[in-house]
Design an enzyme around this catalytic site. Structure first.
Site, PDB file in Angstrom:
ATOM      1  N   ASP A  43     -46.234  -9.663 -47.689  1.00  0.00           N
ATOM      2  CA  ASP A  43     -44.983  -9.524 -48.444  1.00  0.00           C
ATOM      3  C   ASP A  43     -44.083 -10.719 -48.123  1.00  0.00           C
ATOM      4  OD1 ASP A  43     -42.701  -8.819 -49.789  1.00  0.00           O
ATOM      5  OD2 ASP A  43     -42.228  -7.058 -48.584  1.00  0.00           O
ATOM      6  N   LYS A  75     -44.354   5.140 -49.037  1.00  0.00           N
ATOM      7  CA  LYS A  75     -44.327   3.995 -48.118  1.00  0.00           C
ATOM      8  C   LYS A  75     -43.341   4.334 -47.014  1.00  0.00           C
ATOM      9  CE  LYS A  75     -42.443  -0.675 -48.629  1.00  0.00           C
ATOM     10  NZ  LYS A  75     -42.581  -1.941 -49.362  1.00  0.00           N
TER      11      LYS A  75
HETATM   12  C1  MUC Z   1     -39.910  -4.570 -48.651  1.00  0.00           C
HETATM   13  O1  MUC Z   1     -39.976  -5.139 -47.595  1.00  0.00           O
HETATM   14  O2  MUC Z   1     -40.951  -4.356 -49.248  1.00  0.00           O
HETATM   15  C2  MUC Z   1     -39.253  -2.288 -50.636  1.00  0.00           C
HETATM   16  C3  MUC Z   1     -39.117  -0.961 -50.518  1.00  0.00           C
HETATM   17  C4  MUC Z   1     -38.198  -0.715 -49.512  1.00  0.00           C
HETATM   18  O3  MUC Z   1     -37.788   0.359 -49.111  1.00  0.00           O
HETATM   19  O4  MUC Z   1     -37.793  -1.894 -48.973  1.00  0.00           O
HETATM   20  C5  MUC Z   1     -38.374  -2.898 -49.702  1.00  0.00           C
HETATM   21  C6  MUC Z   1     -38.550  -4.249 -49.231  1.00  0.00           C
HETATM   22 MG    MG Z   2     -42.225  -5.210 -47.656  1.00  0.00          MG
END
Ligand code: MUC
Ligand code: MG
Length: 371
Positions: A247, A165
């Site tokens: 989210d 991610k």
């Molecule tokens: C989010 O916004 O998802 C999850 C992984 C990361 O690096 O930050 C989070 C928060």
């Molecule tokens: Mg997020």
């Protein structure tokens, strides 16, 4: 009746292994908020209410969580039946508005202690365990394309993560998307690439950005625009093949139902803290399933306690298409558990012992706790 005799809230600042660059803040440390709840039969349950970047992400700060639990939750808790977590949570909801992160930590601690008392893993209170191991994504967020590629290669070679991610939203759209495309090219056919914009794009930015990301082979985009803009999210989900994930838009079952009714997302990031606890996160998952929305096991970059709690709940959920991102403990320089969580072969093993099935190392915690 087994009573709740004491509740202790510990705030600890644990350095991160490198700066973690998110759209709303750059983290050099994670402030973990831990709850220790003592029952009259001596069992101590643990829970976690960790957030990101003080007040940069949500409306509860580490400090407010501690004060609110000690001042307003504690009197409700001492009147409650420790063997009835659902009843205690109902009392808290009746007397305390909001405070979802704090409520999550308390609910987790109640079930951890109950599980220890009854010799049952926490997951058993939420359904049969369907998975013993959960796939875990890694977030590449050093702020530098070359360093991200190097880091991705290392965790891939270690067979720890193959879903990446990328956190974007700080630079202009074209530059952010070039950064993503370069990483997607480097890992083509070897790892999947997703992005999280943390609400930092306008609708126009998102239309330009998602077109570029789609060409680059990105498969999912988390919260590209403001959480409250459900109509905008629906339009993006209709226009692009890339999966649009909610989210920040998700604050528990009511918001989940509203987003589902308005077709505002292809996927939900399930978070036990943002949902207001394990039970409510389970309800969000059920709403997703009933409405054909895919799910993902999200994190607020919690340490071992919140991560284990999330893993217990997620282990009971069928069909989490997007896996999880329960990597929080790996982002910190120090695991504060006696026995570190077991990350291996591209996943996290769900603990099997009673309650959360983990123990905190108090000496380690004391090194980082705020005085
Ligand atoms: C989010 O916004 O998802 C999850 C992984 C990361 O690096 O930050 C989070 C928060
Ligand atoms: Mg997020």
């Amino acid at each position: 009746m087994i009573r709740i005799e004491n509740v202790d809230v510990v705030v600890a600042d644990v350095p991160t292994i490198r700066p973690h660059v998110l759209a709303m803040t750059t983290m050099m440390a994670q402030t973990v908020v831990l709850v220790f709840l003592t029952r009259s039969d001596g069992f101590v349950g643990m829970g976690e209410a960790t957030t990101i970047g003080g007040l940069a992400y949500g409306e509860e700060s580490p400090e407010s969580i501690k004060v609110n639990i000690e001042t307003y939750f504690a009197p409700v808790l001492v009147a409650g039946d420790a063997d009835d977590p659902a009843g205690v949570m109902k009392s808290l909801d009746r007397q305390i508005v909001g405070n979802r992160f704090a409520k999550c930590a308390i609910e987790t601690a109640l079930y951890d202690a109950l599980g220890q008392a009854q010799g049952k893993p926490l997951s058993e209170y939420f359904g049969p365990r369907l998975h013993d191991q959960l796939p875990v994504a890694w977030t590449l967020a050093s702020g530098d394309t070359g360093q991200d590629i190097e880091e991705g290669e290392a965790v891939l070679a270690a067979r720890r993560h193959r879903n990446f991610k990328l956190k974007i939203g700080t630079r202009d759209v074209a530059r952010d998307c070039e950064h993503v495309a370069a990483i997607a090219r480097a890992f083509e056919g070897r790892a999947s690439i997703r992005v999280d914009v943390n609400q930092h794009w306008s609708r126009g930015d998102a239309v330009r950005g998602l077109a570029l990301l789609q060409d680059a082979g990105v498969e999912m985009a988390e919260q590209p625009i403001a959480g409250q803009d459900i109509g905008g999210m629906r339009a993006l989900a209709e226009q692009f093949d890339i999966a649009i994930m909610a989210d920040e838009a998700l604050t528990g079952p009511d918001s989940a139902q509203r987003i589902a009714d308005e077709n505002g997302a292809d996927a939900f990031s399930l978070k036990i803290t943002q949902s207001g606890g394990l039970t409510k996160a389970g309800e969000v998952a059920r709403i997703a399933a009933a409405n054909g929305i895919d799910t993902y096991g999200g994190t607020m970059l919690e340490g071992g306690i919140g991560t284990a709690a999330s893993a217990h709940l997620f282990s009971t959920l069928p069909g989490m298409k997007w896996g999880t991102e329960l990597f929080g403990p790996l982002l910190m320089t120090e695991e504060i558990l006696e026995q570190p969580l077991d990350y291996g072969e591209f996943g996290l093993a769900v603990p099997t012992g009673p309650g959360l099935g983990i123990r905190v190392n108090r000496d380690k915690l004391n090194r980082f706790r705020r005085r």
